[in-house]
Design a protein around this motif. Sequence first.
Motif, PDB file in Angstrom:
ATOM      1  N   MET A   1      22.280 -52.758  54.207  1.00  0.00           N
ATOM      2  CA  MET A   1      21.738 -52.828  55.544  1.00  0.00           C
ATOM      3  C   MET A   1      20.450 -53.646  55.499  1.00  0.00           C
ATOM      4  N   SER A   2      20.093 -54.159  56.660  1.00  0.00           N
ATOM      5  CA  SER A   2      18.908 -55.000  56.735  1.00  0.00           C
ATOM      6  C   SER A   2      18.181 -54.749  58.058  1.00  0.00           C
ATOM      7  N   VAL A   3      16.850 -54.714  57.992  1.00  0.00           N
ATOM      8  CA  VAL A   3      16.021 -54.590  59.194  1.00  0.00           C
ATOM      9  C   VAL A   3      14.907 -55.622  59.124  1.00  0.00           C
ATOM     10  N   GLN A   4      14.360 -55.946  60.274  1.00  0.00           N
ATOM     11  CA  GLN A   4      13.182 -56.796  60.355  1.00  0.00           C
ATOM     12  C   GLN A   4      11.987 -55.870  60.495  1.00  0.00           C
ATOM     13  N   GLU A  20       8.639 -59.122  57.574  1.00  0.00           N
ATOM     14  CA  GLU A  20       9.582 -59.481  56.521  1.00  0.00           C
ATOM     15  C   GLU A  20      10.938 -58.879  56.831  1.00  0.00           C
ATOM     16  N   SER A  21      11.955 -59.461  56.266  1.00  0.00           N
ATOM     17  CA  SER A  21      13.297 -58.905  56.343  1.00  0.00           C
ATOM     18  C   SER A  21      13.490 -58.020  55.118  1.00  0.00           C
ATOM     19  N   VAL A  22      13.983 -56.801  55.345  1.00  0.00           N
ATOM     20  CA  VAL A  22      14.110 -55.837  54.256  1.00  0.00           C
ATOM     21  C   VAL A  22      15.561 -55.365  54.170  1.00  0.00           C
ATOM     22  N   ASP A  23      16.133 -55.486  52.989  1.00  0.00           N
ATOM     23  CA  ASP A  23      17.475 -54.969  52.724  1.00  0.00           C
ATOM     24  C   ASP A  23      17.338 -53.618  52.027  1.00  0.00           C
ATOM     25  N   PHE A  24      18.193 -52.675  52.385  1.00  0.00           N
ATOM     26  CA  PHE A  24      18.118 -51.346  51.785  1.00  0.00           C
ATOM     27  C   PHE A  24      19.476 -50.669  51.853  1.00  0.00           C
ATOM     28  N   SER A  25      19.612 -49.593  51.088  1.00  0.00           N
ATOM     29  CA  SER A  25      20.862 -48.838  51.061  1.00  0.00           C
ATOM     30  C   SER A  25      20.896 -47.844  52.223  1.00  0.00           C
ATOM     31  N   ALA A  26      22.054 -47.294  52.466  1.00  0.00           N
ATOM     32  CA  ALA A  26      22.227 -46.323  53.547  1.00  0.00           C
ATOM     33  C   ALA A  26      21.425 -45.049  53.312  1.00  0.00           C
TER      34      ALA A  26
END
Length: 82
Positions: A1-4, A20-26
Amino acid sequence: MSVQVLYFASLKEALGMSGESVDFSAEVATVGALRERLIGQGRAALATAKNLRCAVNQEMVKLDAPVADGDEVAFFPPVTGG
């Protein structure tokens, strides 16, 4: 998943970036969990900010608010102006 993720006021200055754009797990399901992950990645200013405010998709939320793929999450300390 990704959020701004967006940073405002003194957080923006302390981190040297406005976002920043951040990718992370559920497993990172709330704003608070996202904050803790960012602190773990060296965003220490998020840990020391007093009365930290948060918003998801431009709505004020508490740290237990859910975060979903594609959301915009903003962190900012209370500010005053005049």
